[in-house]
Design a protein around this motif. Sequence first.
Motif, PDB file in Angstrom:
ATOM      1  N   ARG A  71      24.178  -6.482 -11.073  1.00  9.52           N
ATOM      2  CA  ARG A  71      24.568  -6.191 -12.460  1.00  9.52           C
ATOM      3  C   ARG A  71      25.843  -5.354 -12.545  1.00  9.52           C
ATOM      4  N   LYS A  72      25.959  -4.350 -11.668  1.00  7.06           N
ATOM      5  CA  LYS A  72      27.105  -3.441 -11.734  1.00  7.06           C
ATOM      6  C   LYS A  72      28.087  -3.660 -10.597  1.00  7.06           C
ATOM      7  N   TYR A  73      27.671  -4.390  -9.565  1.00  6.98           N
ATOM      8  CA  TYR A  73      28.517  -4.722  -8.413  1.00  6.98           C
ATOM      9  C   TYR A  73      29.045  -3.472  -7.708  1.00  6.98           C
ATOM     10  N   THR A  74      28.195  -2.444  -7.638  1.00 13.93           N
ATOM     11  CA  THR A  74      28.553  -1.210  -6.928  1.00 13.93           C
ATOM     12  C   THR A  74      28.272  -1.384  -5.443  1.00 13.93           C
ATOM     13  N   GLN A  75      28.771  -0.424  -4.643  1.00 15.63           N
ATOM     14  CA  GLN A  75      28.517  -0.450  -3.204  1.00 15.63           C
ATOM     15  C   GLN A  75      27.020  -0.412  -2.911  1.00 15.63           C
ATOM     16  N   SER A  76      26.308   0.507  -3.577  1.00 16.66           N
ATOM     17  CA  SER A  76      24.875   0.654  -3.295  1.00 16.66           C
ATOM     18  C   SER A  76      24.089  -0.576  -3.738  1.00 16.66           C
ATOM     19  N   GLU A  77      24.430  -1.139  -4.871  1.00 15.20           N
ATOM     20  CA  GLU A  77      23.743  -2.346  -5.332  1.00 15.20           C
ATOM     21  C   GLU A  77      24.027  -3.519  -4.381  1.00 15.20           C
ATOM     22  N   THR A  78      25.266  -3.610  -3.937  1.00 16.08           N
ATOM     23  CA  THR A  78      25.654  -4.662  -3.002  1.00 16.08           C
ATOM     24  C   THR A  78      24.912  -4.525  -1.686  1.00 16.08           C
ATOM     25  N   LEU A  79      24.812  -3.307  -1.169  1.00 19.78           N
ATOM     26  CA  LEU A  79      24.090  -3.078   0.078  1.00 19.78           C
ATOM     27  C   LEU A  79      22.598  -3.399  -0.087  1.00 19.78           C
TER      28      LEU A  79
END
Length: 135
Positions: A71-79
């Motif tokens: 949803r936000k395409y952040t580093q943590s979400e991606t990981l």
Amino acid sequence: MNKKYLIFSTIALFIFAMIWNGVVHTVILKEANLQVASLMRPDMADKMWLSIILTLAIGLLFSLNYLKWCRKYTQSETLGFSVFFTLFMGALVNLNQYIVYPIPLNLTLTWFAFGIAEFSIYGQIARFVYIRTQR
């Protein structure tokens, strides 16, 4: 649906996967993979085109799912997505191979560990492509 992202991400993941798998399986894990060489198809070279198509399909599936579930395409979400995808693929591929073939557990776990690294990098590539295609 972001078609530009899907095309570029799938292509980038495919290129990375071909290089990664070549280096991991023919250089880094060469000795370990010799443990299962006798189980390989004698006509493996004739079937390589199937492996290439499957590699492309995995890149497309990763890209589609990344686009759908993040949803936000952040580093943590991606990981987090990459780890989830690895667990899913690892259960389907590595565990199944361990069950079906007389493969040493340590080799299966080694393949799985390299899978975690591979799909974590996939996530970074997908994120990079996503950010670049949003401009």
